[in-house]
Design a protein around this motif. Structure first.
Motif, PDB file in Angstrom:
ATOM      1  N   ILE A  17       0.749  -1.088   0.048  1.00  0.00           N
ATOM      2  CA  ILE A  17      -0.072  -0.160   0.050  1.00  0.00           C
ATOM      3  C   ILE A  17       0.994   1.344   0.206  1.00  0.00           C
ATOM      4  O   ILE A  17       0.500   2.149  -0.609  1.00  0.00           O
ATOM      5  CB  ILE A  17      -1.040  -0.031   1.057  1.00  0.00           C
ATOM      6  CG1 ILE A  17      -2.167  -1.175   1.033  1.00  0.00           C
ATOM      7  CG2 ILE A  17      -1.729   1.218   1.341  1.00  0.00           C
ATOM      8  CD1 ILE A  17      -2.704  -1.436   2.159  1.00  0.00           C
ATOM      9  N   GLY A  18       1.850   1.265   0.881  1.00  0.00           N
ATOM     10  CA  GLY A  18       3.019   2.359   0.752  1.00  0.00           C
ATOM     11  C   GLY A  18       3.404   2.757  -0.483  1.00  0.00           C
ATOM     12  O   GLY A  18       3.595   3.711  -1.021  1.00  0.00           O
ATOM     13  N   LEU A  19       3.823   1.634  -1.209  1.00  0.00           N
ATOM     14  CA  LEU A  19       4.532   1.775  -2.643  1.00  0.00           C
ATOM     15  C   LEU A  19       3.662   2.488  -3.565  1.00  0.00           C
ATOM     16  O   LEU A  19       3.959   3.497  -4.495  1.00  0.00           O
ATOM     17  CB  LEU A  19       5.080   0.320  -2.861  1.00  0.00           C
ATOM     18  CG  LEU A  19       6.113  -0.041  -2.418  1.00  0.00           C
ATOM     19  CD1 LEU A  19       6.305  -1.668  -3.172  1.00  0.00           C
ATOM     20  CD2 LEU A  19       7.560   0.508  -2.887  1.00  0.00           C
ATOM     21  N   LEU A  20       2.271   1.917  -3.751  1.00  0.00           N
ATOM     22  CA  LEU A  20       1.351   2.388  -4.387  1.00  0.00           C
ATOM     23  C   LEU A  20       1.249   3.832  -4.045  1.00  0.00           C
ATOM     24  O   LEU A  20       0.761   4.689  -4.992  1.00  0.00           O
ATOM     25  CB  LEU A  20      -0.022   1.968  -4.605  1.00  0.00           C
ATOM     26  CG  LEU A  20       0.271   0.178  -4.837  1.00  0.00           C
ATOM     27  CD1 LEU A  20      -1.171  -0.739  -4.499  1.00  0.00           C
ATOM     28  CD2 LEU A  20       0.495   0.098  -6.252  1.00  0.00           C
ATOM     29  N   ILE A  21       1.239   4.469  -3.056  1.00  0.00           N
ATOM     30  CA  ILE A  21       0.965   5.842  -2.718  1.00  0.00           C
ATOM     31  C   ILE A  21       2.511   6.650  -2.843  1.00  0.00           C
ATOM     32  O   ILE A  21       2.259   7.693  -3.645  1.00  0.00           O
ATOM     33  CB  ILE A  21       0.659   5.980  -1.168  1.00  0.00           C
ATOM     34  CG1 ILE A  21      -0.929   5.298  -0.989  1.00  0.00           C
ATOM     35  CG2 ILE A  21       0.534   7.407  -0.691  1.00  0.00           C
ATOM     36  CD1 ILE A  21      -1.178   5.194   0.444  1.00  0.00           C
ATOM     37  N   VAL A  22       3.518   5.953  -2.282  1.00  0.00           N
ATOM     38  CA  VAL A  22       4.459   7.023  -2.342  1.00  0.00           C
ATOM     39  C   VAL A  22       5.371   7.088  -3.830  1.00  0.00           C
ATOM     40  O   VAL A  22       5.886   8.072  -3.820  1.00  0.00           O
ATOM     41  CB  VAL A  22       5.732   6.643  -1.229  1.00  0.00           C
ATOM     42  CG1 VAL A  22       6.436   5.420  -1.729  1.00  0.00           C
ATOM     43  CG2 VAL A  22       6.600   7.549  -0.685  1.00  0.00           C
ATOM     44  N   THR A  23       5.516   6.099  -4.493  1.00  0.00           N
ATOM     45  CA  THR A  23       6.167   6.185  -5.459  1.00  0.00           C
ATOM     46  C   THR A  23       5.863   7.192  -6.642  1.00  0.00           C
ATOM     47  O   THR A  23       6.557   8.083  -7.273  1.00  0.00           O
ATOM     48  CB  THR A  23       6.164   4.708  -6.562  1.00  0.00           C
ATOM     49  OG1 THR A  23       6.656   3.682  -5.646  1.00  0.00           O
ATOM     50  CG2 THR A  23       6.862   4.901  -7.797  1.00  0.00           C
ATOM     51  N   ALA A  45      11.596  -0.202   0.087  1.00  0.00           N
ATOM     52  CA  ALA A  45      10.704  -1.003   0.578  1.00  0.00           C
ATOM     53  C   ALA A  45      11.197  -2.296   1.394  1.00  0.00           C
ATOM     54  O   ALA A  45      10.465  -3.109   2.203  1.00  0.00           O
ATOM     55  CB  ALA A  45       9.389  -1.233  -0.224  1.00  0.00           C
ATOM     56  N   THR A  46      11.874  -3.094   0.461  1.00  0.00           N
ATOM     57  CA  THR A  46      12.296  -4.313   0.684  1.00  0.00           C
ATOM     58  C   THR A  46      13.091  -4.417   2.153  1.00  0.00           C
ATOM     59  O   THR A  46      12.839  -5.126   2.898  1.00  0.00           O
ATOM     60  CB  THR A  46      13.376  -4.999  -0.428  1.00  0.00           C
ATOM     61  OG1 THR A  46      12.557  -5.154  -1.355  1.00  0.00           O
ATOM     62  CG2 THR A  46      13.667  -6.589   0.037  1.00  0.00           C
ATOM     63  N   ALA A  47      13.831  -3.401   2.189  1.00  0.00           N
ATOM     64  CA  ALA A  47      14.618  -3.298   3.536  1.00  0.00           C
ATOM     65  C   ALA A  47      13.466  -3.020   4.637  1.00  0.00           C
ATOM     66  O   ALA A  47      13.605  -3.451   5.829  1.00  0.00           O
ATOM     67  CB  ALA A  47      15.665  -2.273   3.487  1.00  0.00           C
ATOM     68  N   ALA A  48      12.532  -1.991   4.426  1.00  0.00           N
ATOM     69  CA  ALA A  48      11.500  -1.561   5.256  1.00  0.00           C
ATOM     70  C   ALA A  48      10.828  -2.891   5.810  1.00  0.00           C
ATOM     71  O   ALA A  48      10.332  -3.127   6.979  1.00  0.00           O
ATOM     72  CB  ALA A  48      10.992  -0.506   4.982  1.00  0.00           C
ATOM     73  N   THR A  49      10.430  -3.744   4.913  1.00  0.00           N
ATOM     74  CA  THR A  49       9.505  -4.970   5.011  1.00  0.00           C
ATOM     75  C   THR A  49      10.462  -5.805   6.105  1.00  0.00           C
ATOM     76  O   THR A  49       9.763  -6.451   7.095  1.00  0.00           O
ATOM     77  CB  THR A  49       9.239  -5.656   3.879  1.00  0.00           C
ATOM     78  OG1 THR A  49       8.553  -5.001   2.848  1.00  0.00           O
ATOM     79  CG2 THR A  49       8.460  -7.045   4.202  1.00  0.00           C
ATOM     80  N   ALA A  50      11.798  -6.104   5.761  1.00  0.00           N
ATOM     81  CA  ALA A  50      12.254  -6.889   6.803  1.00  0.00           C
ATOM     82  C   ALA A  50      12.493  -6.262   8.254  1.00  0.00           C
ATOM     83  O   ALA A  50      12.214  -7.093   9.122  1.00  0.00           O
ATOM     84  CB  ALA A  50      13.894  -7.444   6.131  1.00  0.00           C
ATOM     85  N   TRP A  51      12.849  -4.890   8.261  1.00  0.00           N
ATOM     86  CA  TRP A  51      12.935  -4.456   9.204  1.00  0.00           C
ATOM     87  C   TRP A  51      11.604  -4.384  10.020  1.00  0.00           C
ATOM     88  O   TRP A  51      11.796  -4.270  11.449  1.00  0.00           O
ATOM     89  CB  TRP A  51      13.533  -2.700   9.151  1.00  0.00           C
ATOM     90  CG  TRP A  51      13.862  -2.343  10.426  1.00  0.00           C
ATOM     91  CD1 TRP A  51      13.255  -0.857  10.550  1.00  0.00           C
ATOM     92  CD2 TRP A  51      14.559  -2.555  11.305  1.00  0.00           C
ATOM     93  NE1 TRP A  51      13.676  -0.441  11.967  1.00  0.00           N
ATOM     94  CE2 TRP A  51      14.461  -1.391  12.328  1.00  0.00           C
ATOM     95  CE3 TRP A  51      15.239  -3.856  11.891  1.00  0.00           C
ATOM     96  CZ2 TRP A  51      15.153  -1.665  13.789  1.00  0.00           C
ATOM     97  CZ3 TRP A  51      15.892  -3.813  13.164  1.00  0.00           C
ATOM     98  CH2 TRP A  51      15.756  -2.829  13.938  1.00  0.00           C
ATOM     99  N   ASN A  52      10.497  -4.081   9.395  1.00  0.00           N
ATOM    100  CA  ASN A  52       8.927  -3.759  10.035  1.00  0.00           C
ATOM    101  C   ASN A  52       8.963  -5.322  10.613  1.00  0.00           C
ATOM    102  O   ASN A  52       8.307  -5.021  11.787  1.00  0.00           O
ATOM    103  CB  ASN A  52       7.976  -3.631   8.593  1.00  0.00           C
ATOM    104  CG  ASN A  52       6.591  -3.386   9.269  1.00  0.00           C
ATOM    105  OD1 ASN A  52       6.202  -4.210  10.250  1.00  0.00           O
ATOM    106  ND2 ASN A  52       6.124  -2.541   8.777  1.00  0.00           N
ATOM    107  N   TYR A  53       9.178  -6.527  10.065  1.00  0.00           N
ATOM    108  CA  TYR A  53       8.898  -7.643  10.714  1.00  0.00           C
ATOM    109  C   TYR A  53       9.837  -7.798  12.204  1.00  0.00           C
ATOM    110  O   TYR A  53       9.181  -7.966  13.237  1.00  0.00           O
ATOM    111  CB  TYR A  53       9.307  -8.984   9.833  1.00  0.00           C
ATOM    112  CG  TYR A  53       9.136 -10.257  10.708  1.00  0.00           C
ATOM    113  CD1 TYR A  53       7.820 -10.899  10.691  1.00  0.00           C
ATOM    114  CD2 TYR A  53      10.357 -10.909  11.231  1.00  0.00           C
ATOM    115  CE1 TYR A  53       7.992 -12.040  11.245  1.00  0.00           C
ATOM    116  CE2 TYR A  53      10.333 -11.968  11.818  1.00  0.00           C
ATOM    117  CZ  TYR A  53       8.875 -12.593  11.801  1.00  0.00           C
ATOM    118  OH  TYR A  53       9.012 -13.782  12.530  1.00  0.00           O
ATOM    119  N   LEU A  54      11.241  -7.436  11.919  1.00  0.00           N
ATOM    120  CA  LEU A  54      12.129  -7.498  13.009  1.00  0.00           C
ATOM    121  C   LEU A  54      11.514  -6.644  14.234  1.00  0.00           C
ATOM    122  O   LEU A  54      11.513  -6.874  15.506  1.00  0.00           O
ATOM    123  CB  LEU A  54      13.663  -7.536  12.764  1.00  0.00           C
ATOM    124  CG  LEU A  54      13.952  -8.425  11.784  1.00  0.00           C
ATOM    125  CD1 LEU A  54      15.232  -8.163  11.151  1.00  0.00           C
ATOM    126  CD2 LEU A  54      14.086  -9.799  12.388  1.00  0.00           C
TER     127      LEU A  54
END
Length: 142
Positions: A17-23, A45-54
Motif C-alpha cells: 500500500i505504501g509503494l502504491l502511494i509513495v512512488t 521497501a524491501t529493507a523496510a519490510t524486513a525491518w518492519n517484521y524484526l
C-alpha cells in the motif's frame, strides 16, 4: 502476540500500500523519473519490510516483557511509529545517497519527507490493522 503468518501479512500489506502511494507522489515531488524513484522505493521497501517484521517482533516482546500485554496505548503507538521511522531512516540514508548520487542536503530532505510520510502512514496503518486484525491475548511469559 501475533503469529508469524500474521506478521508477514502485516509487513507485506503495509509495504504494498505504501509503494502504491509513495512512488508516484515522490517521483513528482522530487522531479525524478518514475522508474528511478520506483527502483529506489522498492529497494527501500524491501529493507523496510524486513525491518518492519524484526522491529515489530522485538517491540511486541518488549511490551510483553515490560507490561504483560502487547496492546498499545496512544503514547506507545506514537513511540512505536517514531522509533520505527528513526531506525529505518538511519538504515536507508546511505542507500538513497548512493542511488540518486545527489547532494547530501537533497537526500536528507528526501529522507525526512519519506520519514514524515511513513511516520503518519505507519501510525494510521498499524491502528487500522490492529482494528481489523486484533492481536490475540497470550499469557505473560515468565
Amino acid at each position: 502476540m501475533r503469529s508469524t503468518p500474521d506478521r508477514i501479512r502485516q509487513a507485506v500489506s503495509f509495504e504494498i500500500i505504501g509503494l502504491l502511494i509513495v512512488t508516484p507522489l515522490f517521483a513528482w515531488a522530487f522531479d525524478h523519473p518514475m522508474e528511478e524513484m520506483g527502483v529506489l522505493v522498492v529497494l527501500g521497501a524491501t529493507a523496510a519490510t524486513a525491518w518492519n517484521y524484526l522491529f515489530n517482533l522485538a517491540f511486541d516482546h518488549l511490551l510483553l516483557w515490560r507490561r504483560g500485554d502487547v496492546r498499545k496505548t496512544m503514547p506507545i503507538r506514537i513511540s512505536h511509529a517514531v522509533l520505527f521511522e528513526v531506525t529505518l531512516l538511519t538504515l536507508l540514508l546511505p542507500v538513497f545517497a548512493w542511488w540518486l548520487d545527489a547532494f547530501l542536503l537533497t537526500i536528507v530532505v528526501m529522507e525526512l519527507s519519506f520519514a514524515g510520510f511513513y511516520l503518519v502512514y505507519a501510525f494510521v496503518f498499524t491502528w487500522g490493522y490492529d482494528t481489523i486484525f486484533p492481536p490475540q491475548k497470550r499469557k505473560r511469559m515468565a
